[in-house]
Design an enzyme around this catalytic site. Structure first.
Site, PDB file in Angstrom:
ATOM      1  N   SER A 176     -26.410 -11.101 -23.979  1.00  0.00           N
ATOM      2  CA  SER A 176     -27.743 -11.654 -23.773  1.00  0.00           C
ATOM      3  C   SER A 176     -27.702 -13.178 -23.802  1.00  0.00           C
ATOM      4  O   SER A 176     -26.994 -13.792 -23.015  1.00  0.00           O
ATOM      5  CB  SER A 176     -28.715 -11.080 -24.803  1.00  0.00           C
ATOM      6  OG  SER A 176     -30.042 -11.417 -24.484  1.00  0.00           O
ATOM      7  N   ASP A 193     -32.935 -15.526 -19.088  1.00  0.00           N
ATOM      8  CA  ASP A 193     -31.673 -15.662 -19.814  1.00  0.00           C
ATOM      9  C   ASP A 193     -30.522 -15.074 -18.993  1.00  0.00           C
ATOM     10  O   ASP A 193     -30.743 -14.523 -17.915  1.00  0.00           O
ATOM     11  CB  ASP A 193     -31.790 -15.042 -21.206  1.00  0.00           C
ATOM     12  CG  ASP A 193     -32.084 -13.552 -21.194  1.00  0.00           C
ATOM     13  OD1 ASP A 193     -32.455 -13.027 -20.125  1.00  0.00           O
ATOM     14  OD2 ASP A 193     -31.955 -12.904 -22.245  1.00  0.00           O
ATOM     15  N   ASP A 211     -28.592 -12.419 -18.909  1.00  0.00           N
ATOM     16  CA  ASP A 211     -28.640 -11.043 -18.402  1.00  0.00           C
ATOM     17  C   ASP A 211     -30.018 -10.690 -17.846  1.00  0.00           C
ATOM     18  O   ASP A 211     -30.272  -9.544 -17.479  1.00  0.00           O
ATOM     19  CB  ASP A 211     -28.208 -10.038 -19.466  1.00  0.00           C
ATOM     20  CG  ASP A 211     -29.072 -10.071 -20.716  1.00  0.00           C
ATOM     21  OD1 ASP A 211     -29.936 -10.960 -20.828  1.00  0.00           O
ATOM     22  OD2 ASP A 211     -28.879  -9.206 -21.596  1.00  0.00           O
ATOM     23  N   ASP A 214     -33.108 -10.245 -18.926  1.00  0.00           N
ATOM     24  CA  ASP A 214     -34.095  -9.314 -19.464  1.00  0.00           C
ATOM     25  C   ASP A 214     -35.250 -10.046 -20.138  1.00  0.00           C
ATOM     26  O   ASP A 214     -36.296  -9.452 -20.384  1.00  0.00           O
ATOM     27  CB  ASP A 214     -33.460  -8.280 -20.398  1.00  0.00           C
ATOM     28  CG  ASP A 214     -32.757  -8.893 -21.602  1.00  0.00           C
ATOM     29  OD1 ASP A 214     -32.667 -10.138 -21.684  1.00  0.00           O
ATOM     30  OD2 ASP A 214     -32.289  -8.130 -22.469  1.00  0.00           O
TER      31      ASP A 214
END
Length: 668
Positions: A201, A354, A356, A358
């Site tokens: 993340s 961010d 990734d 999400d």
């Protein structure tokens, strides 16, 4: 050859002797020594022994203890840890220059590396085979693998695909970085058994992780979570014997076909395309922060007709995330370059995702002309209000079917979203922190539909009709930590969808002559002013963990009877109390306490699951007694509520210090 083997054996004996002496001298933990031996016994190359020998010879005992004191455990969220050590050995550096990523990941049992990726995949595959047998599914399991631009993400993904196929699974792997929400979508779209996302993340660049999704496209929960955990943690080595060729699975590359299917579905998130056309002057700045967001968001914004620019310095994959201190759109610093570009171009809105993709953070041009950051609670409330209002205006929702509409939020997310839901006659369902619980709700709603087996193949319009007739219609879901979702074709928080939804809200505001903060004030005036403040106390190390545990226990056994003159009217202990949501579903046990005060203030306390801290969530609100707040009243209320939350946080910090002092006195 015998001479070479003898030399190798002698080297191993010397290394073992050094390790044993380090344990005797108190430099090396016994558990670390044991794990070093375990790793070296099953080592596929001499890299591991060379790295350990370098660290031992340099007497880097703290580094060795950090790397080996335990085997990285597989938890409910999968794996997460360092993939680059605090000290990088010459063997790990390999042919890479000092400014480049090391040639090999961090060697150790407590690190994200090939050893733990192999173990995790072996365990997951074993669980999938067992699950298929118990469910009487004859087909071989298959799962989808995606990865972000972090260091070693591609190599980890390729290894996971290899291990899966050699153990009898079919693996579908994206050919280049993709986002968490697209992975969630792909699991369902391809009717896969599971999914794996290689990501940490918005963690620092030296970290990486391994997140597991089940066939519903959501992160695993019980009963699968503990079943997978048990399988993974029982595997001691990265080594395994591949199945015979005729029993192995295949590895298939995927990419653009999934992109297009996902983008078609994302387009259905737009509820009123006319506001986009009417707000042609709206200017948007977007940044993917060197992550996966640009893969989908940039072509989607272009396809939908938005006027946008991308921060050029951050519009490429780079696992170093060199232009930010942290690639976390929750932090103001991460949006600095985007805000600078917005100032230069006189843009109205900044959106950032961010690595990734999400989570999404935003800054908006306020009524005073300055760029202003919005909190996760404010973003989610704007989205919940706009989507609910638009669905009623379109006639999708009405008084007759409103009871089937649902907004889902976590317990520690603003109650403004609950007020919006109740105003329109929708249900507001609350879950524990973690989007996997929202995903579980969406799975429940899908299963309530008759003949739901072909649900994933239906259009958004068709599924909407079925949900409104037979089940629950998901209007919006979110959590205060900048995660949002507006439809059930993705079962995790979706930064791609969040950008699209927020840009539509910005277009609506622009088309009606408002700034975003003015639109938010209109919502406050109608539904009440809701404000939140988050705080945390950091306690590091083993001693810190004890303090956190004692504080949580203290709140449970000795809750404060009043706070700042307001009586505590109820205390909910999520670890010991039986708690159900409004749909009569049992809330899983979690270490969290929630205090309701007589004046409507709410306090939630929980230990962080990923950091050495105890977290506090403070909530206060003022509702209009009749009609709406006018601008003068609202500004005064904002000031009063902010001061109240500041005082409350000061009081809670003093109370925590007092509790710890009393605890120490009782134990001394």
């Amino acid at each position: 050859m015998p001479e070479e083997l003898a030399a190798m054996s002698g080297d191993a004996e010397q290394l073992n002797s050094k390790i044993e002496r380090a344990v005797t001298d108190g430099h090396l933990m016994e558990s670390a020594a044991k794990n070093i031996h375990t790793l070296l016994e099953g080592a596929p190359t001499d890299l591991y022994s060379r790295v350990v020998d370098e660290l031992v010879s340099a007497t880097k005992w703290q580094e060795l203890n950090d790397r080996f004191y335990r085997t990285l455990s597989f938890g409910t969220g999968g794996l997460r840890g360092r993939t680059i050590g605090k000290i990088v050995t010459a063997s790990e550096r390999g042919n890479a220059r000092a400014s480049e990523r090391p040639e090999f990941p961090c060697v150790g049992t407590n690190a994200m590396n090939f050893f733990n990726i192999s173990r995790a995949t072996q365990g997951l595959v074993a669980y999938l085979h067992d699950w298929n047998r118990s469910a009487k599914i004859s087909a071989e399991p298959k799962f989808v693998i995606a990865y972000d631009p972090r260091f070693f993400s591609k190599e980890f993904a390729e290894l996971a695909a290899k291990v899966a196929s050699e153990n009898g699974c079919n693996a579908f792997i994206f050919g280049s970085p993709r986002s968490v929400p697209e992975l969630s979508f792909a699991v369902r779209y391809l009717r896969a058994s599971a999914g794996v996302m290689i990501t940490a993340s918005h963690n620092p660049p030296y970290d990486n992780g391994y997140k597991v999704y089940f066939c519903d496209g959501a992160q695993v929960i019980e009963p699968h979570a503990n079943g997978i955990i048990a399988k993974v943690n029982a595997i001691p080595s990265e080594s395994y014997t591949p199945l015979p060729k005729d029993r192995q699975g295949k590895v298939e590359m995927i990419g653009t076909d999934i992109d297009e299917a996902y983008m078609r579905r994302l387009g259905t998130l737009v509820l009123d395309s006319t506001v986009i056309r009417e707000a042609k002057s709206l200017k948007i700045v977007y940044t993917p922060l060197h992550g996966t967001g640009g893969v989908i968001i940039e072509p989607m914004l272009k396809r939908l007709g938005f006027n946008f620019e991308v921060v050029p310095e951050q519009d490429h994959f780079d696992g170093r995330f060199p232009t930010v201190k942290s690639p976390n759109p929750e932090n103001a610093e991460a949006l600095t370059m985007a805000i600078d570009l917005a100032e230069k171009e006189d843009a109205d809105v900044v959106v950032a995702t961010d690595p990734d993709c999400d989570r999404m953070g935003t800054a908006v041009r306020a009524r005073d002309g300055k760029m202003k950051l919005l909190t996760g609670n404010q973003i989610g409330s704007l989205l919940a209000w706009y989507r609910t209002r638009a669905l009623f205006e379109k006639g999708v929702l009405n008084k007759q079917n409103a009871s089937r509409g649902v907004i889902i939020k976590t317990f520690v997310t603003t109650d403004l979203q609950k007020a919006i839901a109740e105003h329109y006659g929708l249900r507001c369902v609350e879950t524990l922190t973690g989007f996997k619980y929202i995903g579980a709700k969406l799975g429940k709603y899908e299963r309530a539909i008759p003949d739901h087996q072909n649900y994933v193949d239906l259009s958004e319009e068709e599924t909407r009709k079925l949900r409104l007739e037979h089940s629950s219609f998901y209007v919006f879901g979110g959590e205060e930590s900048y995660g949002y979702s507006g439809a059930d074709f993705v079962r995790d928080k979706d930064g791609n969808g969040a950008v699209i939804m927020f840009c539509e809200v910005a277009a609506y505001a622009k088309a009606h002559g408002n700034t975003i903060d003015e639109l938010l004030d209109n919502i406050y005036s109608e539904f009440g002013y809701f404000a939140e403040k988050n705080g945390s106390l950091v306690f590091e190390g083993a001693e810190g963990a004890i303090k956190i545990a004692r504080l949580i226990n203290s709140y449970a056994t000795d809750p404060f009877p009043e706070v700042l003159g307001s009586k505590v009217t109820s205390v909910r202990n999520f670890e010991s109390d039986k708690i159900e949501d409004i749909e009569s579903d049992k809330i899983p046990k979690e270490k969290m306490l929630m205090f309701e005060l007589e004046d409507g203030t709410r306090i939630a306390v929980r230990p962080s699951g990923t950091e050495p801290k105890i977290k506090y969530y403070l909530f206060a609100h003022r509702r209009p007694e009749k009609g709406k707040f006018d601008s003068v009243d609202l500004n005064q209320i904002k000031t009063e509520v902010k001061e109240k939350l500041d005082r409350l946080w000061d009081w809670l910090q003093e109370d925590a210090e007092s509790r710890l002092r009393e605890d120490n006195q009782q134990r001394s």
